[in-house]
Scaffold this motif. Structure first.
Motif, mmCIF file in Angstrom:
data_model
loop_
_atom_site.group_PDB
_atom_site.id
_atom_site.type_symbol
_atom_site.label_atom_id
_atom_site.label_comp_id
_atom_site.label_asym_id
_atom_site.label_seq_id
_atom_site.Cartn_x
_atom_site.Cartn_y
_atom_site.Cartn_z
ATOM 1 N N LYS A 9 0.745 -1.166 0.020
ATOM 2 C CA LYS A 9 -0.072 -0.029 0.053
ATOM 3 C C LYS A 9 1.118 1.179 0.059
ATOM 4 O O LYS A 9 0.463 2.222 -0.739
ATOM 5 C CB LYS A 9 -0.864 0.163 1.168
ATOM 6 N N ASN B 120 -7.791 0.121 9.166
ATOM 7 C CA ASN B 120 -6.605 -0.490 10.034
ATOM 8 C C ASN B 120 -7.119 -1.254 11.208
ATOM 9 O O ASN B 120 -8.047 -0.682 12.135
ATOM 10 C CB ASN B 120 -5.983 0.772 10.493
ATOM 11 N N GLY B 121 -6.836 -2.484 11.269
ATOM 12 C CA GLY B 121 -7.288 -3.671 12.420
ATOM 13 C C GLY B 121 -6.843 -3.038 13.744
ATOM 14 O O GLY B 121 -7.499 -3.254 14.643
ATOM 15 N N THR B 122 -5.401 -2.256 13.867
ATOM 16 C CA THR B 122 -5.000 -2.118 15.083
ATOM 17 C C THR B 122 -5.777 -1.266 15.797
ATOM 18 O O THR B 122 -6.144 -1.284 17.012
ATOM 19 C CB THR B 122 -3.519 -1.552 14.908
ATOM 20 N N GLU C 193 2.225 -2.535 15.102
ATOM 21 C CA GLU C 193 3.483 -2.644 14.838
ATOM 22 C C GLU C 193 4.346 -2.217 16.305
ATOM 23 O O GLU C 193 3.856 -1.610 17.146
ATOM 24 C CB GLU C 193 3.841 -1.583 13.914
ATOM 25 N N ASP D 223 0.238 3.186 12.637
ATOM 26 C CA ASP D 223 -1.358 2.744 12.633
ATOM 27 C C ASP D 223 -2.125 3.809 13.365
ATOM 28 O O ASP D 223 -3.029 4.247 12.700
ATOM 29 C CB ASP D 223 -1.416 1.547 13.532
ATOM 30 N N LYS E 278 -4.481 3.477 2.248
ATOM 31 C CA LYS E 278 -5.356 2.790 1.989
ATOM 32 C C LYS E 278 -6.552 3.524 1.249
ATOM 33 O O LYS E 278 -6.927 3.376 0.155
ATOM 34 C CB LYS E 278 -5.866 1.812 3.050
#
Ligand code: HSE
Length: 442
Positions: free
Chosen positions: A110, A164-166, A195, A201, A210
């Motif tokens: 990305k 963003n899953g985080t 991370e 994030d 994205k």
């Protein structure tokens, strides 16, 4: 172009979690893939930092490279699969080398696409090669193909998503367990979601990359990460999430791209969404994207946004397209690079919508009236105002004689909100910085 009567030969650069999952899927699903694609798919060469690492894969018959650019130029491969990551070299140089030699590229990168997507798409076009990147956004969710192919006949009014899953994990834990941002982030790190340096994030930059890709596909604009307004989630408190809950909302970090009368607005920020909206149901590390096509009801796609198998699933689908169609059949961003429109960063002062505002107000007669007067002076209409006593305020807030006041406004402009709050600040009826969260209609 590849010879469709022959197996499709892959060179894969990067054998981390995604690369290893991809190779194991290519082995496990060899027959099913050949049946679906009409030809076999073979891994003939790989490139990874360590050859000795045990990946649980039998790569004895596979050619090894230590230089991804050399692998990208390898004449015995049809497709270069880039799973190295990062906007710079070696990923960029390797993708350029592959495309320049007319080889199709599949990438999950990305950062590379958000920064150099336009130049790479132009290079792919000139060399009649495919540049496929389903895995770059939303992991296993087929959002790139949905926009580029599935909705090719629809004008899109808006697209927004949890990308963003985080961040979604952090907000979910904060909401459900009344945890602080810092503690919830520590949990995400402990579980390996975030991370080691999680600022990329939580400050919204991963989502912005994205979103820039999705906005280009949705609106036919040039992919340009610098055109995205970005704000992260680190200022959100459990008190905001409780107040949102009581008022019928949840807070999500959304990437939003929307067609306005003044152009395409691209923004990433914590956002209040109504609790009954599809996107509000998405919890934990899961990703989701809602698309508002003109004239039809919205579509929401939900699924795993990260992880080896999820990302490998999207990479496999891109490889399958090349196996079936033999190379470039679609412009990478849905239309030729020359036809993509310029995009400018939308000034947020012009943003229009409802707002959640949380103030720490002096607990004295006349305070609410002063706040209401300032909002009225800036033409802001209030949907609700709540003053919260007792346990909702922290000990320090109570000792300062301050009480949280929560306002929900009807649609207004960001400029009006900022000016009204500056005036309230000047009236000395609040302490600290007001919390402001944009509300997204859905
Ligand atoms: N850091 C990303 C996330 C990984 O948390 O969603 C997938 O891009």
């Amino acid at each position: 172009m590849t010879n469709e009567s022959q197996p499709l030969k892959l060179g894969i650069a990067g054998l981390g979690t995604v690369g290893s999952a991809l190779v194991s899927q290519l082995i496990d699903q060899r027959d099913a893939l050949a049946a679906r694609c009409g030809r076999a798919i073979e891994v003939v060469a790989v490139c990874a930092r360590s050859r000795r690492k045990n990946r649980g894969l039998d790569l004895r018959k596979t050619k090894w490279f230590s230089d991804p650019v050399a692998l990208a130029r390898e004449s015995d491969t049809d497709v270069f699969v880039e799973l190295i990551g990062g906007a710079g070299n070696p990923a960029k140089a390797a993708v350029e080398a592959a495309l320049s030699s007319g080889k199709s590229v599949v990438t999950a990168n990305k950062a590379l696409l958000a920064k150099h997507g336009l130049a790479l798409a132009a290079l792919a076009e000139r060399n009649k090669a495919a540049l496929n990147f389903e895995a770059a956004v939303g992991g296993a969710i087929p959002i790139v193909k949905t926009l580029r192919e599935g909705l090719a006949g629809n004008a899109i009014d808006r697209i927004y998503g949890i990308l963003n899953g985080t961040c979604n994990y952090v907000l979910t834990r904060m909401e459900q367990e009344k945890m602080s941002f810092a503690d919830s982030l520590k949990e995400a790190q402990r579980l390996g979601y975030a991370e080691a340096d999680p600022s990329f994030d939580v400050e919204g930059h991963d989502t912005a990359q994205k979103l820039a890709i999705l906005a280009s596909l949705a609106f036919g604009t040039r992919v340009d990460q610098s055109a995205v307004y970005v704000e992260g989630i680190s200022s959100i408190t459990p008190a905001d999430l409780s107040a949102a809950d009581e008022l019928g909302y949840r807070v999500k970090l959304l990437g939003v791209a929307v067609r306005t009368q003044k152009g395409i607005e691209q923004r990433v920020h914590p956002t209040m969404v109504r609790k009954d909206a599809a996107i509000a149901q998405v919890m934990g590390v899961t990703n989701a994207v809602t698309i508002d096509p003109a004239g039809i009801n919205p579509l929401t796609l939900v699924g795993p946004g990260a992880g080896g198998m999820a990302t490998a699933s999207a990479v496999l689908s891109d490889i399958g397209d090349i196996a079936r169609h033999g190379g470039a059949q679609t412009a990478p961003f849905g239309r030729p690079v020359a036809a993509l429109a310029e995009v400018r960063k939308a000034p947020m002062q012009r943003h229009e919508g409802g707002y959640y505002i949380r103030l720490l107000a002096r607990d004295k007669p006349g305070t609410a009236a002063t706040i209401a007067k300032r909002l009225a002076q800036h033409d802001i209409s209030m949907e609700s105002i709540v003053q919260r006593h007792g346990k909702e305020a922290s000990a320090q807030e109570r000792s300062n004689g301050a009480v949280p006041v929560i306002l929900i406004t009807y649609a207004t402009t960001e400029d009006a909100v900022r000016k009204a709050l500056a005036a309230v600040g000047g009236d000395k009826v609040i302490s600290g910085q007001p919390q402001v969260i944009r509300i997204e209609k859905n």
